[in-house]
Design a protein around this motif. Structure first.
Motif, PDB file in Angstrom:
ATOM      1  N   PRO A 230      52.112  36.168  39.782  1.00  0.00           N
ATOM      2  CA  PRO A 230      53.022  35.597  38.656  1.00  0.00           C
ATOM      3  C   PRO A 230      52.657  34.361  38.200  1.00  0.00           C
ATOM      4  O   PRO A 230      52.793  33.809  37.047  1.00  0.00           O
ATOM      5  CB  PRO A 230      54.506  35.913  39.115  1.00  0.00           C
ATOM      6  CG  PRO A 230      54.264  36.109  40.662  1.00  0.00           C
ATOM      7  CD  PRO A 230      52.650  36.407  40.627  1.00  0.00           C
ATOM      8  N   GLU A 231      52.489  33.359  39.082  1.00  0.00           N
ATOM      9  CA  GLU A 231      52.149  31.966  38.954  1.00  0.00           C
ATOM     10  C   GLU A 231      50.935  31.670  38.051  1.00  0.00           C
ATOM     11  O   GLU A 231      51.159  30.947  37.067  1.00  0.00           O
ATOM     12  CB  GLU A 231      51.830  31.138  40.077  1.00  0.00           C
ATOM     13  CG  GLU A 231      52.889  30.964  40.977  1.00  0.00           C
ATOM     14  CD  GLU A 231      52.875  32.141  42.123  1.00  0.00           C
ATOM     15  OE1 GLU A 231      53.444  31.784  43.295  1.00  0.00           O
ATOM     16  OE2 GLU A 231      52.450  33.108  41.855  1.00  0.00           O
ATOM     17  N   ILE A 232      49.831  32.671  38.057  1.00  0.00           N
ATOM     18  CA  ILE A 232      48.742  32.555  37.217  1.00  0.00           C
ATOM     19  C   ILE A 232      49.145  33.131  35.669  1.00  0.00           C
ATOM     20  O   ILE A 232      48.688  32.503  34.893  1.00  0.00           O
ATOM     21  CB  ILE A 232      47.539  33.560  37.636  1.00  0.00           C
ATOM     22  CG1 ILE A 232      46.993  33.016  39.274  1.00  0.00           C
ATOM     23  CG2 ILE A 232      46.417  33.522  36.832  1.00  0.00           C
ATOM     24  CD1 ILE A 232      46.433  31.639  38.911  1.00  0.00           C
ATOM     25  N   LYS A 233      49.744  34.060  35.685  1.00  0.00           N
ATOM     26  CA  LYS A 233      50.517  34.636  34.331  1.00  0.00           C
ATOM     27  C   LYS A 233      51.092  33.580  33.676  1.00  0.00           C
ATOM     28  O   LYS A 233      50.729  33.094  32.518  1.00  0.00           O
ATOM     29  CB  LYS A 233      51.317  35.959  34.480  1.00  0.00           C
ATOM     30  CG  LYS A 233      51.594  36.360  33.088  1.00  0.00           C
ATOM     31  CD  LYS A 233      52.331  37.681  33.363  1.00  0.00           C
ATOM     32  CE  LYS A 233      52.777  38.397  32.027  1.00  0.00           C
ATOM     33  NZ  LYS A 233      53.442  39.985  32.110  1.00  0.00           N
ATOM     34  N   GLU A 234      52.103  32.854  34.394  1.00  0.00           N
ATOM     35  CA  GLU A 234      52.925  31.745  33.639  1.00  0.00           C
ATOM     36  C   GLU A 234      51.987  30.660  33.194  1.00  0.00           C
ATOM     37  O   GLU A 234      52.297  29.869  32.360  1.00  0.00           O
ATOM     38  CB  GLU A 234      53.756  31.234  34.559  1.00  0.00           C
ATOM     39  CG  GLU A 234      54.887  32.324  34.980  1.00  0.00           C
ATOM     40  CD  GLU A 234      56.044  31.944  35.972  1.00  0.00           C
ATOM     41  OE1 GLU A 234      55.786  30.942  36.543  1.00  0.00           O
ATOM     42  OE2 GLU A 234      56.962  32.601  36.098  1.00  0.00           O
ATOM     43  N   LEU A 235      50.959  30.225  34.183  1.00  0.00           N
ATOM     44  CA  LEU A 235      50.083  29.097  33.718  1.00  0.00           C
ATOM     45  C   LEU A 235      49.268  29.394  32.742  1.00  0.00           C
ATOM     46  O   LEU A 235      48.899  28.506  31.799  1.00  0.00           O
ATOM     47  CB  LEU A 235      49.258  28.748  35.054  1.00  0.00           C
ATOM     48  CG  LEU A 235      48.371  27.681  34.947  1.00  0.00           C
ATOM     49  CD1 LEU A 235      48.717  26.355  34.576  1.00  0.00           C
ATOM     50  CD2 LEU A 235      47.447  27.492  35.941  1.00  0.00           C
TER      51      LEU A 235
END
Length: 445
Positions: A99-104
């Motif tokens: 999820p962190e990569i998607k938000e980034l």
């Protein structure tokens, strides 16, 4: 150092010696190539720039969309590069796992399109897979996208053959290491670096690391998945070994806490796999008095993977340990407790058994929507494991048939539920792929 552009800061990353007190290898000097210190934060900065540069120069009028089948570091680097040149970037994938990569990526202005796919990665041999069809369409002349094509573009490996590999040789005073240990994702870094190192030392040992069976380590493929990558050539590697997510996190923690290297799980996997492989080499060297050198790559940083660690090792982040989990299974227990059904037997069982088995499809929602077994329900594997942690999610009176892409994840869940006391849970051997190949019916949502 002063640069006119951030792209000039790509490469020339440090090669740092890991203290022998940490790894315990008395006759091997172990070095980490810190690719996490590239300006966009990962080993993918090099190939992203090398692949994108000709396309960006051709689109100097600032009109167009760069596209890549990526949900990770390549997408992140390309989104930044596209934005710098006034272009749009589109990430196409069938599942955003971190999820962190998607938000980034959203922060960077990327468009994310999650196409349905029958497996967790691009399979160019499956011409009915929507993700494969999209990839094929990108290769057609006249399409509107600027496609970098990291899985098949030789400039991916070339970036490392021209940069990463020669830098390692230079920092070792003109010598290639005796060993190079690399995680295999697109196979670009392992292929390119190995090519450069062998020009200086033809007998350098190259160890490829893949994720263990149905396990998930960001940026690394399983042995089944890596066969689908166009840049992958088994001849590049002297040996290919698997690493579990738990081993990757162990290595990650060691690099962070003992070495001050803010590594992500891929770097942790590389460190753990290197030390494990080199122990036997070190024992032989102790008898001869010879010394050798070895290099592994720290691919990216820890900050993007806190949810990944929280899910698998919550106690590391000060949270209570999880209850029942797939990670707690040994391989022997998986084989002992996991029951499998071939396609023909599964079709008969689901059609005639009383009570009728509940078919649970563990794939992502897009893959499920594209094609699934009629009457099955969709519970994504991460959500299913959350349900299992608090106890059996279904009544013991309900027989269960678990389904995943190729039958590996479902087998582990079947073993776990059997351990927890469910009397009748089975895994579809070969998964949806085997069901499809046998000509058994699949329906669309």
């Amino acid at each position: 150092m002063r640069y006119d552009s951030i792209t000039e800061a790509i490469g020339n990353t440090p090669l740092v010696r890991i203290d022998a007190d940490v790894h315990g290898l008395g006759n091997i000097d172990l070095y980490a190539k810190l690719e996490l210190l590239n300006p966009f934060g990962s080993v993918k900065d090099r190939p992203a720039w090398h692949m994108a540069r000709p396309l960006l120069e051709a689109a100097a009028d600032g009109d167009g969309t760069v596209v890549e089948l990526s949900s990770g570091n390549t997408a992140k680097a390309l989104a930044l590069l596209a934005g710098m040149h006034g272009l749009r970037f589109k990430s196409v994938t069938n599942r955003m796992r971190v999820p962190e990569i998607k938000e980034l990526l959203l922060l960077l202005g990327a468009e994310i399109e999650e196409l349905p796919g029958r497996s967790e990665c691009l399979d160019p041999t499956d011409t009915d897979d929507p993700l494969t069809r999209f990839h094929q369409a990108l290769a057609e002349p006249g399409n509107a996208y600027l496609h970098t094509d990291q899985y098949f573009n030789p400039r991916n490996a070339e970036a490392h053959a021209m940069g990463t590999g020669p830098e390692i040789v230079k920092d070792l005073d003109g010598r290639a290491p005796d060993w190079f240990i690399a995680c295999v994702g697109t196979a670009g870094s392992s292929t390119g670096v190995a090519r450069a190192l062998r020009e200086h030392h033809p007998r350098v040992g190259v160890v490829g690391l893949v994720a263990h069976k149905s396990d998930f380590i960001p940026g690394i493929r399983t042995m089944d998945e890596v066969q689908q990558v166009g840049l992958f050539d088994p001849a590049t590697y002297d040996t290919i070994e698997s690493v579990t997510s738990q081993e990757a996190i162990d290595g990650m923690i060691t690099l962070i806490r003992r070495c001050g290297v803010l590594s992500g799980p891929t770097g942790g996997a590389a460190y753990h796999g290197a030390v494990r492989r080199l122990r036997a080499v070190d024992a032989r060297l102790a008898q001869t008095g010879e010394r050798q050198t070895a290099v592994f790559i720290v691919c990216d940083r820890a900050e993007s993977y806190l949810s990944y660690v929280r899910e698998r090792r919550p106690e590391v982040l000060g949270r209570p340990a999880r209850g029942h989990s797939v990670a707690s299974l040994t391989e022997a227990e998986v084989q002992e407790r996991g029951k499998v059904l071939a396609v023909a037997d599964a079709r008969s069982w689901t059609a005639t058994a009383d009570p009728r088995p509940l078919v649970v499809d563990l794939r992502g929602p897009h893959a499920y929507a594209a094609l699934h077994i009629e009457g099955s329900i969709n519970i994504v594997d991460e959500l299913f494991e959350e349900l299992v942690r608090t106890g059996l999610p279904f009544s013991k009176r309900t027989p269960l048939l678990l389904v995943c892409p190729v039958g590996e994840k479902s087998l582990r869940f079947a073993a776990l539920l059997t351990r927890m006391g469910h009397p009748d849970v089975r895994s579809l051997a070969g998964g949806v792929v085997a069901w499809r190949d046998a000509g058994a019916p699949l329906v669309r949502e």
